[in-house]
Scaffold this motif. Structure first.
Motif, mmCIF file in Angstrom:
data_model
loop_
_atom_site.group_PDB
_atom_site.id
_atom_site.type_symbol
_atom_site.label_atom_id
_atom_site.label_comp_id
_atom_site.label_asym_id
_atom_site.label_seq_id
_atom_site.Cartn_x
_atom_site.Cartn_y
_atom_site.Cartn_z
ATOM 1 N N ASP A 436 38.438 25.596 43.262
ATOM 2 C CA ASP A 436 38.812 27.015 43.242
ATOM 3 C C ASP A 436 39.207 27.443 44.647
ATOM 4 O OD1 ASP A 436 39.129 29.699 42.869
ATOM 5 O OD2 ASP A 436 37.323 29.949 41.650
ATOM 6 N N GLY A 437 40.481 27.220 44.979
ATOM 7 C CA GLY A 437 40.954 27.481 46.330
ATOM 8 C C GLY A 437 40.817 28.923 46.758
ATOM 9 N N ARG A 465 32.118 32.723 40.512
ATOM 10 C CA ARG A 465 31.686 33.969 39.869
ATOM 11 C C ARG A 465 30.169 34.149 39.987
ATOM 12 N NH1 ARG A 465 34.155 37.441 36.595
ATOM 13 N NH2 ARG A 465 35.974 36.080 36.452
ATOM 14 N N LYS A 466 29.446 33.071 39.751
ATOM 15 C CA LYS A 466 27.994 33.142 39.848
ATOM 16 C C LYS A 466 27.557 33.423 41.279
ATOM 17 C CE LYS A 466 23.822 30.382 38.988
ATOM 18 N NZ LYS A 466 23.306 29.069 38.501
ATOM 19 N N TYR A 467 28.198 32.761 42.240
ATOM 20 C CA TYR A 467 27.813 32.915 43.638
ATOM 21 C C TYR A 467 28.025 34.353 44.121
ATOM 22 C CZ TYR A 467 27.917 32.513 48.714
ATOM 23 O OH TYR A 467 27.706 32.712 50.052
ATOM 24 N N ARG A 508 31.117 46.765 41.612
ATOM 25 C CA ARG A 508 32.310 46.250 42.271
ATOM 26 C C ARG A 508 32.777 44.988 41.565
ATOM 27 N NH1 ARG A 508 32.772 44.418 46.730
ATOM 28 N NH2 ARG A 508 34.537 45.561 47.519
ATOM 29 N N ASP A 509 34.087 44.813 41.540
ATOM 30 C CA ASP A 509 34.660 43.622 40.936
ATOM 31 C C ASP A 509 34.255 42.400 41.752
ATOM 32 O OD1 ASP A 509 36.138 41.749 39.689
ATOM 33 O OD2 ASP A 509 38.080 42.730 39.978
ATOM 34 N N ASP A 514 42.972 38.335 46.128
ATOM 35 C CA ASP A 514 43.685 37.091 45.895
ATOM 36 C C ASP A 514 43.365 36.519 44.532
ATOM 37 O OD1 ASP A 514 45.028 37.054 48.252
ATOM 38 O OD2 ASP A 514 43.480 35.955 49.344
ATOM 39 N N GLU A 515 42.080 36.571 44.135
ATOM 40 C CA GLU A 515 41.676 36.022 42.847
ATOM 41 C C GLU A 515 42.226 36.852 41.697
ATOM 42 O OE1 GLU A 515 37.411 34.036 43.947
ATOM 43 O OE2 GLU A 515 37.599 36.193 44.062
ATOM 44 N N ARG A 516 42.322 38.176 41.908
ATOM 45 C CA ARG A 516 42.811 39.036 40.823
ATOM 46 C C ARG A 516 44.266 38.747 40.485
ATOM 47 N NH1 ARG A 516 39.842 43.093 43.501
ATOM 48 N NH2 ARG A 516 41.714 44.054 44.336
#
Length: 557
Positions: A436-437, A465-467, A508-509, A514-516
């Protein structure tokens, strides 16, 4: 049956004509006097950065006048798909980045012409036709050109020598592939690697020439390079390291082979040149106010894509962004980066950045402090080579006093982490599973502590996501220890004069900007994020600049 055949031919003809009609429409629009008399936003170049900026600017500001000036003879295309097109997996019409007619639908004026000069004093651009178009904001999105072979190289002009960069180059490649048994690829970067893999897929005997002993020497260490080279050799390519082309042999004007510095003749019918690119900085040279640029590094911009000349911006392959780790301005010649820059430039030119800057004030920690994150952050690159994917983020080859380098190699996979003060500085990930760059980039950009994630990053099991969800929970708990977030009452020992926090914290998201947009590149996003403003360095700051080029050939060091 003949009716169906006729309809099929008619549809094919209409698709082909749609590409040709683009230029006819563009030519007609160049005569629009209303836009020549004055335009709010003028964009030079209709690559993905330029068109994204135009579309986003229209959405941000529905009433502004927007014009794109281009020399290009076709609509904006999805350049990462050009190799798929050359392989026959895509048709030409499938290369379009936006549907035909997008410019018209968005009321974006398209002017076919070449900009000769920028009059920054009077805020106008002069075309080769002599027309003057005034602007409120000007975006330079002129892209890049291929470096190509040295001008003195014998045989460089033979038929079958292709420098791969633009649509026409790949159309030429596609037309001649049926006649090619052997091909020579020149170059040591990602562009060359992807070209090698594409030709191998088509069954072409492929010879890959690298000037150095390793590939991607700027981002891969020796072990990672050896893994990539071994993978490509196993796929069927013949790899020649520390090899340069001394000349190209021909037969009646067509390629017959290449001669190397090892006095070796490699027979072939095709030579594909993938030796990199350089930004087109011509307009920086032809600006009436001194614009900061380097011929091989691009036009220097700050975090809002502004140049040092008021009202002028740059985006895409021509823009040199600050690398927050090194302080050096570098171009980021990637599709993804160009999309982000185009959207960001649109926000800046329409006055959106001031409003957005306040959105990041809370920071990812939720503690009301701005994070030490830079707008575009560190560079990154990701690609896939058959069943091998690789991702590089930040400065994986950095030698920083006090830093620690961790590596892990197992069954064809390799990972390298460079860590300083418990924060990730650089990452290399190679293996069958795609790392996951963007999540790794976020770790570096935000300067997050990775103590709990080191092993997962090293083993390739990092769950972004978990982190980040856990990090947010930790931040909330830290706040709860200081304030009773549920009752609004301070804990014993707290400063009773301090204002109480609200009873609920805003959610918060967990994904960064960048990921969005990772899966929304085809439709540029409206949110361009907000990061601390980084002004351009002055010429007296020492710095990475070898020289500032000014119109008239003068230099100031």
């Amino acid at each position: 049956m003949w009716i169906e055949h006729f309809l099929q031919l008619y549809l094919q003809r209409e698709c082909a004509m749609s590409m040709q009609n683009y230029m006819r429409v563009a030519a007609r629009t160049s005569a629009d006097r209303r836009y020549q008399s004055g335009t709010d936003i003028v964009i030079v170049g209709n690559g993905i950065a330029g068109l994204t900026a135009a579309v986003e600017a229209r959405r941000f500001a529905p009433d502004v006048r927007i014009a794109i000036i281009t020399e290009q003879s076709h609509p904006t295309i999805n350049t990462p798909s050009l190799k798929q097109f050359a392989m026959g997996k895509l048709d030409r019409e499938q290369l379009l980045a936006y549907p035909i007619g997008t410019e018209c639908a968005q009321r974006i004026q398209v002017i076919h012409g070449r900009v000769e000069e920028i009059n920054a004093h009077d805020k106008g651009v002069r075309l080769s036709s002599g027309s003057i178009i005034s602007y409120g904001s000007l975006l330079i999105a002129t892209g890049s050109v291929a470096s190509g072979l040295p001008a003195h190289l014998p045989g460089r002009d033979f038929d079958g020598v292709l420098t791969l960069h633009r649509l026409q180059d790949y159309m030429n490649l596609r037309r001649r592939l049926n006649e090619v048994d052997d091909a020579v690829i020149i170059g040591g970067g990602a562009h060359a690697i992807e070209t090698v893999m594409s030709l191998l897929y088509l069954g072409v005997r492929t010879h890959w020439l690298l000037r150095k002993k390793t590939c991607l020497s700027g981002v891969l260490d020796q072990h990672a390079s050896e893994l990539v080279l071994r993978h490509i050799q196993q796929a069927g390519a013949k790899v020649y390291t520390e090899t340069e082309v001394m000349g190209i042999a021909g037969n009646v004007g067509a390629v017959a082979g290449v001669v190397t510095n090892h006095h070796q003749m490699i027979p072939c019918q095709l030579v594909a040149v993938c030796t990199g690119m350089r930004p087109v900085t011509t307009l920086a040279q032809r600006c009436t106010l001194p614009m900061m640029y380097e011929r091989d590094q691009g036009i220097f911009v700050n975090n809002h894509l502004r140049t040092n000349v008021p009202g002028i911006y740059a985006a895409g392959d021509v823009a040199a962004l600050n690398n927050p780790q090194t302080g050096v301005h570098q171009t980021r010649a990637q599709w993804y980066s160009a999309v982000v820059q185009g959207a960001s430039a649109a926000a800046a030119m329409t006055g959106q950045t001031t409003a957005m800057t306040g959105q990041a004030a809370s920071g990812a920690s939720g503690q009301g402090q701005a994070l030490p994150v830079h707008f575009f952050g560190v560079p990154w690159h990701a690609t896939r080579l058959g069943n091998l994917s690789f991702v590089t983020v930040g400065s994986p080859l950095a030698r920083i006093p006090g830093s620690v380098t961790l590596t892990d190699s197992f069954k064809g996979t390799y990972r390298r982490l460079v860590i300083h003060d418990d924060r990730l500085v650089g990452d290399i990930s190679l293996g069958q599973a795609q790392a996951d760059g963007l999540a790794i980039k976020r770790l570096i950009d935000e300067g997050a502590s990775i103590g709990a994630a080191k092993e997962a990053l090293l083993k390739g099991t990092f769950d972004a996501r978990k982190y980040f969800s856990q990090q947010r929970s930790i931040s909330v708990m830290a706040l709860a220890r200081q304030r009773n977030v549920w009752t609004g009452q301070p804990h014993p020992g707290d400063d009773e004069g301090a204002p109480a926090l609200p009873s609920a914290l805003p959610e918060r998201d967990s994904l960064s900007f960048d990921e969005r947009i990772q899966h929304r590149v085809a439709r540029p996003v409206s949110i361009v994020g907000s990061m601390p403003y980084a002004p351009l360095p002055g010429s007296a700051s020492g710095t990475q600049f070898r020289g500032f080029h000014y119109p008239g050939g003068k230099e100031k060091v």
